[in-house]
Every structure is written in C-alpha cells, then in structure tokens.
Design a protein around this motif. Structure first.
Motif, short mmCIF file in Angstrom:
data_model
loop_
_atom_site.label_atom_id
_atom_site.label_comp_id
_atom_site.label_asym_id
_atom_site.label_seq_id
_atom_site.Cartn_x
_atom_site.Cartn_y
_atom_site.Cartn_z
N ALA A 131 0.79 -1.27 0.02
CA ALA A 131 0.07 0.10 -0.07
C ALA A 131 0.84 1.43 0.06
O ALA A 131 0.18 2.30 0.51
CB ALA A 131 -0.85 -0.09 1.19
N SER A 132 2.22 1.25 -0.42
CA SER A 132 2.90 2.34 -0.63
C SER A 132 2.62 3.28 -1.38
O SER A 132 2.69 4.50 -1.56
CB SER A 132 4.56 2.06 -0.64
OG SER A 132 4.78 1.21 0.47
N LEU A 133 1.84 2.73 -2.60
CA LEU A 133 1.54 3.54 -3.74
C LEU A 133 0.41 2.67 -4.60
O LEU A 133 0.47 1.37 -4.39
CB LEU A 133 2.84 3.78 -4.93
CG LEU A 133 2.65 4.63 -6.01
CD1 LEU A 133 2.55 5.94 -5.61
CD2 LEU A 133 3.56 4.39 -6.81
N THR A 134 -0.73 3.32 -4.89
CA THR A 134 -1.59 2.53 -5.71
C THR A 134 -1.09 2.14 -7.09
O THR A 134 -0.25 2.68 -7.69
CB THR A 134 -3.07 3.65 -5.87
OG1 THR A 134 -2.72 4.60 -6.94
CG2 THR A 134 -3.37 3.97 -4.54
N ALA A 135 -1.70 0.93 -7.42
CA ALA A 135 -1.21 0.31 -8.84
C ALA A 135 -1.54 1.39 -9.96
O ALA A 135 -1.09 1.52 -10.97
CB ALA A 135 -2.07 -0.75 -8.88
N ARG A 136 -2.86 2.25 -9.95
CA ARG A 136 -3.07 3.02 -10.87
C ARG A 136 -2.25 4.32 -10.92
O ARG A 136 -2.03 4.63 -11.96
CB ARG A 136 -4.50 3.64 -10.47
CG ARG A 136 -5.00 4.59 -11.36
CD ARG A 136 -6.30 4.85 -11.10
NE ARG A 136 -6.96 5.75 -12.09
CZ ARG A 136 -8.27 6.19 -11.97
NH1 ARG A 136 -9.05 6.08 -10.90
NH2 ARG A 136 -8.77 7.21 -12.84
N ASN A 137 -1.45 4.58 -9.76
CA ASN A 137 -0.64 5.61 -9.65
C ASN A 137 0.70 5.31 -10.43
O ASN A 137 1.31 6.13 -11.31
CB ASN A 137 -0.60 6.06 -8.39
CG ASN A 137 0.31 7.62 -8.32
OD1 ASN A 137 1.05 7.93 -9.30
ND2 ASN A 137 0.17 8.22 -7.06
N ALA A 138 1.06 4.00 -10.04
CA ALA A 138 2.18 3.72 -10.79
C ALA A 138 2.17 3.48 -12.05
O ALA A 138 3.08 3.77 -12.97
CB ALA A 138 2.70 2.25 -10.33
N ALA A 153 0.21 5.26 -14.30
CA ALA A 153 -0.04 6.56 -14.77
C ALA A 153 1.61 7.00 -14.63
O ALA A 153 1.88 7.68 -15.87
CB ALA A 153 -0.59 7.48 -14.00
N HIS A 154 2.53 6.75 -13.84
CA HIS A 154 3.86 7.32 -14.10
C HIS A 154 4.35 6.71 -15.12
O HIS A 154 5.28 7.34 -16.04
CB HIS A 154 4.50 7.10 -12.73
CG HIS A 154 4.39 8.26 -11.69
ND1 HIS A 154 3.22 8.00 -10.63
CD2 HIS A 154 4.96 9.11 -11.21
CE1 HIS A 154 3.22 9.20 -9.88
NE2 HIS A 154 4.16 9.86 -10.25
N MET A 170 13.20 13.45 -14.14
CA MET A 170 13.46 13.42 -12.74
C MET A 170 12.19 13.86 -11.75
O MET A 170 12.00 13.27 -11.00
CB MET A 170 14.58 14.63 -12.61
CG MET A 170 15.84 14.16 -12.82
SD MET A 170 17.13 15.53 -12.46
CE MET A 170 17.17 15.87 -10.94
N GLN A 171 11.45 14.84 -12.59
CA GLN A 171 10.15 15.38 -11.77
C GLN A 171 9.11 14.30 -11.63
O GLN A 171 8.44 13.78 -10.84
CB GLN A 171 9.60 16.33 -12.61
CG GLN A 171 8.36 17.06 -11.92
CD GLN A 171 7.53 18.10 -12.68
OE1 GLN A 171 7.38 18.11 -13.73
NE2 GLN A 171 7.21 18.95 -11.92
N LEU A 172 9.05 13.23 -13.08
CA LEU A 172 8.15 12.37 -13.15
C LEU A 172 8.50 11.19 -12.01
O LEU A 172 7.57 10.37 -11.52
CB LEU A 172 8.04 11.73 -14.46
CG LEU A 172 7.11 10.73 -14.73
CD1 LEU A 172 5.65 11.07 -14.58
CD2 LEU A 172 7.34 10.18 -16.19
N ALA A 178 2.95 10.96 -4.61
CA ALA A 178 3.16 11.56 -5.76
C ALA A 178 2.17 11.50 -6.80
O ALA A 178 2.22 10.61 -7.79
CB ALA A 178 4.32 10.31 -6.40
N PRO A 179 1.35 12.38 -6.62
CA PRO A 179 0.10 12.73 -7.67
C PRO A 179 0.53 13.22 -8.87
O PRO A 179 1.59 13.99 -8.72
CB PRO A 179 -0.91 13.61 -7.04
CG PRO A 179 0.01 14.44 -5.87
CD PRO A 179 1.10 13.48 -5.61
N ILE A 180 0.00 12.82 -9.95
CA ILE A 180 0.23 13.53 -11.35
C ILE A 180 -0.85 14.35 -11.73
O ILE A 180 -2.04 14.32 -11.92
CB ILE A 180 0.33 12.46 -12.18
CG1 ILE A 180 1.34 11.41 -12.08
CG2 ILE A 180 0.34 12.94 -13.77
CD1 ILE A 180 1.58 10.14 -13.13
N GLU A 181 -0.39 15.62 -11.93
CA GLU A 181 -1.17 16.98 -12.05
C GLU A 181 -1.59 16.75 -13.55
O GLU A 181 -0.53 16.53 -14.31
CB GLU A 181 -0.63 18.16 -11.56
CG GLU A 181 -0.43 18.50 -10.30
CD GLU A 181 0.17 19.82 -9.85
OE1 GLU A 181 0.34 20.41 -10.83
OE2 GLU A 181 0.34 20.03 -8.77
#
Length: 259
Positions: free
Chosen positions: A127-134, A136-137, A201-203, A224-227
């Motif tokens: 649960a350190s990061l959602t699979a959806r967020n990963a 997206a990155h 680097m930002q991503l 680490a949300p993606i705007e």
C-alpha cells in the motif's frame, strides 16, 4: 527500410557490449535489492525506491543503445554502402531510429517489469503506492523515452561515431543532472518539461513520503500525484521537442557528403 530495421535489431541482439551493459544493470539492481534490505519490501515500496534511481539510469541506457545502433555502422561506413547500393538517406536514418526506439522501449519495459514483478511476487504489491498511480507514472515515461531516443539519434548521426556519441551521452547526462541540481539549489529555478532529463526527474520523484501503518507494520507511503497540467506539458514537450531533434538531425544528415 524494413530490412534496415530488422538488420539493426539483429545486430543489437548480438552486440556483446550491450549484453555486458545488461549484465551490469542486473547486478546493480540485485545488489541494491539485497544491500538495502529490500528483500522484504512490497512491490509498491520497491517501485518508489527504484524509480528514483531510474531517472539517472534511463538516459544512460538509451544514450548507449542509440549510439551503438545508430553509430556503429557509421564508423565502419556500412551506412555509406547502403547509400551507394540504392538506399535513400531517409531509410538509413529513420530505419536506425526506429530500431533504436523499438530496442529502447523493449529494454526499459523489461527493466520496469522486473522492478514490479520481483518484489511483488515475493511480498505482494502493498500500500505504499496505488497500482493506478504507478501505471500513470510509467505511461508518461514512454513519451520521454521517445524524446530521448530522438535526441540521441540526431546526436549520433551528427558525431558519425558510436564511441564519441556514447562518451558524450554519458558525460553529458551526468553533467546535466549536476546542472539541474545546482540550478535548483543556487538559483531557485525549477526545470521540468524544458529538458528531457528534468522532466524525467520530476516524473520519477518519489521523495515526498509519509509514514503509514498496515497489518501491524510501519510502511512508507509515497505522495506522488500526477497533475493534469504537468502531464499535458510533458506530453507536448516529449513529442514536440523530440520531433524537432529527430527531423533537425535528418536535415543535417541529408545535406552531408558521404565520407
């Protein structure tokens, strides 16, 4: 052009220097995985940790591959023979670019898959990061890969030599990281989409963390949300600036004499 792409990919599969580099990457990640005590980490925890290292490794890997795929045949004049036997300059140039892009996508996909699958298979996703967020990155990394391959292809054809292009890619990438860090620290200037390296680097920045508690243990949670605006700027810059480097390099190559 299809024959050139197939031949470049065949040579890439047999390139001993690239295989040596692949072994180095495997050993590096294995050492990092073990030495940092991450063998008990979840997939999401290791993903956030490893991706920050990949912001440095990705340009180095792509620069090396583009230099070898696009430049080795320029140094031994094989590309000139292709022109003499009727191939168009566009086929020579873009055939090697497409081969470098395919190889770059394939290698980076394998690396990302290992980063995700290995710890997840051992300890679950977590649960350190959602699979959806990963996801997206990772999705936004591939346009930047395109941009980097475009630049390194143009640069290699400009150098006409894989060795010079490789050394310049490695030294230039490391100097770029130092420059970006210095700008951020001394001048308080933030570079994001302006450079492929800074965009990457930002991503891949997962340094903003907080502590959580799950199943009786403390965990690191990556914030680490993606705007949307940042994602759009990155996409436009990746395809726009990447195409500029690619076609600019071709224009210079097309005007050069065979030597």
């Amino acid at each position: 052009m299809t024959n050139i792409i197939k031949e470049m990919l065949r040579q890439t599969r047999r390139d001993k220097l690239l295989w040596l580099g692949a072994v180095y990457i495997v050993v590096m990640f294995a050492t990092m995985f073990i030495d940092n005590g991450l063998t008990s980490d979840t997939g999401s925890g290791f993903f956030g940790f490893a991706m920050q290292s990949m912001s440095i490794m990705t340009p180095l890997i792509l620069g090396t591959m583009a230099a070898r795929i696009c430049g080795a045949d320029l140094r031994d004049k094989t590309a000139n023979y292709e022109l003499l036997f009727g191939k168009k300059r566009g086929e020579v140039y873009f055939g090697r670019f497409i081969a470098a892009l395919i190889a770059g996508f394939a290698v980076m996909t394998v690396i990302f898959a290992v980063i995700i699958v290995l710890p997840t298979s051992l300890n679950g996703w977590g649960a350190s990061l959602t699979a959806r967020n990963a996801a997206a990155h990772l999705a936004l990394v591939y346009p930047i890969i395109f941009r980097l391959v475009c630049f390194f292809t143009a640069f290699t054809f400009l150098c006409r030599n894989d060795i010079i292009a490789f050394v310049a890619a490695v030294v230039g990438t490391l100097m770029m990281f130092v420059f970006i860090f210095a700008m951020a620290q001394l001048a308080d200037i933030e570079l994001t989409w302006h450079l492929a390296v800074s965009d990457l680097m930002q991503l891949m920045d997962f340094s903003n963390t907080t502590q959580g508690f799950l199943d009786g243990r403390d965990i690191t949670v990556f914030k680490a949300p993606i705007e949307t605006a940042a994602a759009v700027r990155s996409l436009i810059a990746s395809f726009g600036i990447g195409s500029f480097w690619l076609f600019g390099g071709y224009m210079l190559y097309r005007k050069r004499d065979i030597s």
